[in-house]
Structure formats: C-alpha cells, structure tokens
Scaffold this active site. Structure first.
Site, PDB file in Angstrom:
ATOM      1  N   HIS A   1      46.343  21.554  29.030  1.00  0.00           N
ATOM      2  CA  HIS A   1      46.867  21.705  30.397  1.00  0.00           C
ATOM      3  C   HIS A   1      46.963  20.316  31.032  1.00  0.00           C
ATOM      4  O   HIS A   1      46.121  19.446  30.764  1.00  0.00           O
ATOM      5  CB  HIS A   1      45.954  22.613  31.219  1.00  0.00           C
TER       6      HIS A   1
ATOM      7  N   SER B   1      54.444  26.558  39.833  1.00  0.00           N
ATOM      8  CA  SER B   1      54.853  27.250  41.058  1.00  0.00           C
ATOM      9  C   SER B   1      55.735  28.464  40.809  1.00  0.00           C
ATOM     10  O   SER B   1      56.645  28.751  41.586  1.00  0.00           O
ATOM     11  CB  SER B   1      55.524  26.270  42.033  1.00  0.00           C
TER      12      SER B   1
ATOM     13  N   GLY C   1      51.368  23.596  41.213  1.00  0.00           N
ATOM     14  CA  GLY C   1      50.595  23.688  42.452  1.00  0.00           C
ATOM     15  C   GLY C   1      51.260  23.008  43.636  1.00  0.00           C
ATOM     16  O   GLY C   1      50.637  22.809  44.671  1.00  0.00           O
TER      17      GLY C   1
ATOM     18  N   GLU D   1      46.146  19.244  33.783  1.00  0.00           N
ATOM     19  CA  GLU D   1      44.930  18.808  34.496  1.00  0.00           C
ATOM     20  C   GLU D   1      43.897  18.258  33.506  1.00  0.00           C
ATOM     21  O   GLU D   1      43.150  17.339  33.831  1.00  0.00           O
ATOM     22  CB  GLU D   1      44.381  19.971  35.342  1.00  0.00           C
TER      23      GLU D   1
ATOM     24  N   GLY E   1      49.495  29.809  37.919  1.00  0.00           N
ATOM     25  CA  GLY E   1      48.272  29.333  38.551  1.00  0.00           C
ATOM     26  C   GLY E   1      48.032  30.077  39.861  1.00  0.00           C
ATOM     27  O   GLY E   1      47.530  31.202  39.876  1.00  0.00           O
ATOM     28  N   GLY E   2      48.436  29.456  40.962  1.00  0.00           N
ATOM     29  CA  GLY E   2      48.164  30.003  42.297  1.00  0.00           C
ATOM     30  C   GLY E   2      48.478  31.487  42.448  1.00  0.00           C
ATOM     31  O   GLY E   2      47.647  32.258  42.954  1.00  0.00           O
TER      32      GLY E   2
ATOM     33  N   GLU F   1      55.322  23.053  31.330  1.00  0.00           N
ATOM     34  CA  GLU F   1      54.896  22.936  32.719  1.00  0.00           C
ATOM     35  C   GLU F   1      55.215  21.540  33.232  1.00  0.00           C
ATOM     36  O   GLU F   1      54.442  20.593  32.989  1.00  0.00           O
ATOM     37  CB  GLU F   1      53.386  23.184  32.839  1.00  0.00           C
TER      38      GLU F   1
ATOM     39  N   ASN G   1      46.338  31.617  34.917  1.00  0.00           N
ATOM     40  CA  ASN G   1      45.355  30.540  34.763  1.00  0.00           C
ATOM     41  C   ASN G   1      44.613  30.441  36.092  1.00  0.00           C
ATOM     42  O   ASN G   1      45.140  29.895  37.059  1.00  0.00           O
ATOM     43  CB  ASN G   1      46.111  29.244  34.432  1.00  0.00           C
ATOM     44  N   TRP G   2      43.411  30.997  36.114  1.00  0.00           N
ATOM     45  CA  TRP G   2      42.674  31.065  37.389  1.00  0.00           C
ATOM     46  C   TRP G   2      42.075  29.724  37.773  1.00  0.00           C
ATOM     47  O   TRP G   2      41.544  29.560  38.870  1.00  0.00           O
ATOM     48  CB  TRP G   2      41.580  32.136  37.310  1.00  0.00           C
ATOM     49  N   LYS G   3      42.115  28.768  36.858  1.00  0.00           N
ATOM     50  CA  LYS G   3      41.543  27.430  37.110  1.00  0.00           C
ATOM     51  C   LYS G   3      40.091  27.562  37.593  1.00  0.00           C
ATOM     52  O   LYS G   3      39.419  28.526  37.224  1.00  0.00           O
ATOM     53  CB  LYS G   3      42.431  26.638  38.085  1.00  0.00           C
TER      54      LYS G   3
HETATM   55  P1  PGA Z   1      50.808  26.863  39.597  1.00  0.00           P
HETATM   56  O1  PGA Z   1      49.983  26.389  38.300  1.00  0.00           O
HETATM   57  O2  PGA Z   1      51.421  28.202  39.247  1.00  0.00           O
HETATM   58  O3  PGA Z   1      49.771  26.968  40.687  1.00  0.00           O
HETATM   59  O4  PGA Z   1      51.828  25.824  39.864  1.00  0.00           O
HETATM   60  C1  PGA Z   1      50.469  26.587  37.002  1.00  0.00           C
HETATM   61  C2  PGA Z   1      49.503  26.018  36.002  1.00  0.00           C
HETATM   62  O5  PGA Z   1      48.868  24.996  36.300  1.00  0.00           O
HETATM   63  O6  PGA Z   1      49.317  26.564  34.893  1.00  0.00           O
END
Ligand code: PGA
Length: 251
Positions: free
Chosen positions: A95, A212, A173, A97, A233-234, A167, A9-11
């Site tokens: 998600h 994470s 994050g 967010e 994500g990251g 999640e 997930n490149w956000k």
């Molecule tokens: P993260 O994000 O790996 O940076 O914690 C995961 C996500 O939000 O899907």
C-alpha cells in the site's frame, strides 16, 4: 469473466464497538450485493472479532499488510501463516502508505507478495504513482517498475493467484478520484504488460481501482473494461457507502 471484488481497507481505524457496528452493518446488507465479492481488511487486532462475526456470510476478510518471514525474531511483525491460520483470504501488500511512510521498497513488497502466496493467501498488490510522477509523465514507468519487482522474483505465473490494485497516490484519501479514462488507461497498461508475458494470466487477474472511490463514482469506474473492483478506504468505514459501491457492480 472476472468477478468484481470490492475490498475495504479500514486502515488504522476502529474500536471493538465500532468494528462490531461496521461488520454488522455490512453483514445486514450483503444480500443486496449480487455480483461482487466483498472483503474487509480490519486492523490486525480486530481480525478475529470480525472473522467470528462474519462466519457463515459471503464476506471475505484479510489483512492490511504482512511480513515476508515465516516466523522468528521479528518484533512487532505478523507472519503470513498466522493470517492464514485465522482464516484470512487476502493480504494487502505495498500500500502506498507502507511505501511512503515506512519506506518499504519494491523489492520488500515483492518479498511480502511471495510470502503471502506461499502461505496460501491472495496478495492484493498495490501499485500507483505520486502526483509529481504523473505530472512528469512517468506513471507507466513507475507502475511497470512496481510490477517488475514481483515478476522478477516470482515470475508472471504468480499473478494467477493474486489481485492488483491501481491506486494513484494523489487520489488516496484526498477526494480527488482519477477520471474513468485516467484509471482505465493505467488498468489497460497493467493488463497489457502482463499479457505480453502470459495472456491467460492477464485475462484472469482482477485489477481493482483505489483512491477516493465512493457511491457517487463507483458505477462509472466499475463500468470500465479493465476495472474489476475497488480497494476502498474512507468509504469502507460506512456500511451503506461500502455496500453501495458493491451494488454498483451488480450485473
Ligand atoms: P481512500 O483510500 O478510498 O480513502 O482514498 C483507498 C486506499 O488507500 O486503499
């Protein structure tokens, strides 16, 4: 046997240049990932660029969100049929967010899930509790409520063509990963809840862990019986890290 899925997930990150470097890097190393399916979810505007770069490779792609309507006067939104039209396989829905920053409800998320499936996409439904909800001991109630919104709208069968991502919001994050036992416990709860309604669907559905996940913890997490991959994500913004997570699932 469920095939592991590792989805990036490149956000809201990237530029034409950085997206090119990232997609090239993943493509260059994809042969080292022998078991897992790898997928990337770039920002909408870069999906066609990534799609053409990944053509002919085993890497799938999808979107980070989708609207629940088919077409019409919804300024700024992207319809599921449009994503299918440009070759997306997956669409992330719900998600944390989207839920927390944009106030998207369980019901709206369920409606997006339904629309994505109708368009032929595989929704990746994100569920997970906030830190205060974990501390109150209501993690299972929260996750059950998020799943029930979809079950009530679409029926249990809908999970036959879907992916779930657990999640824990406090792990996204933050560098704080759920322990393997904490994650497995919730994954088993999710599978058990679905199994009470349809054992075959529950046995088949891939349940990814997200929060994470990185090359240092992926192998342990992926070794758990109900963890079928990761939503990253990251670490998905670094080709070597993303591929290392994929490799951690190699049989
Ligand atoms: P993260 O994000 O790996 O940076 O914690 C995961 C996500 O939000 O899907």
């Amino acid at each position: 046997m469920r095939q592991p899925l590792v989805a990036g997930n490149w956000k809201m990150n990237g530029s034409m240049d950085s997206v090119k470097t990232l997609a090239e890097g993943i493509k260059a190393g994809i042969d080292t990932v022998t078991t897992a399916e790898m997928a990337v979810c770039p920002p909408y505007v870069y999906i066609p660029q990534v799609a053409s770069m990944l053509a002919g490779s085993a890497i799938s792609y999808g979107a980070q969100d989708v609207n629940d309507q088919e077409a019409g006067a919804y300024t700024g939104e992207v319809a599921p049929g449009m994503l299918a039209d440009i070759g997306c396989k997956y669409a992330i829905v719900g998600h944390s967010e989207r839920r927390s920053i944009y106030g998207e409800s369980d019901e709206f998320t369920a409606s997006k899930f339904a629309a994505a499936r109708k368009a032929g996409l595989i929704p990746i439904l994100c569920v997970g509790e906030l830190l205060e909800e974990r501390e109150q001991g209501i993690t299972e109630q929260v996750v059950a409520r998020q799943l029930d919104a979809v079950i009530n709208l679409e029926g249990i069968e809908a999970f036959g063509g879907a992916v779930i991502a657990y999640e824990p919001v406090w792990a996204i994050g933050t560098g704080k990963t759920a322990t393997t036992d904490q994650a497995q416990e919730v994954h088993a709860f999710i599978r058990g809840k679905l199994a009470a309604l349809d054992a075959a669907v529950a046995d088949k559905v891939q349940i990814l862990y997200g929060g994470s996940m990185n090359p240092g913890n992926a192998e342990q997490l992926l070794a758990m019986p109900d963890i079928d991959g990761g939503l990253i994500g990251g670490a998905s913004l670094k080709p070597d890290d993303f591929l290392a997570i994929g490799k951690a699932a190699n049989a």
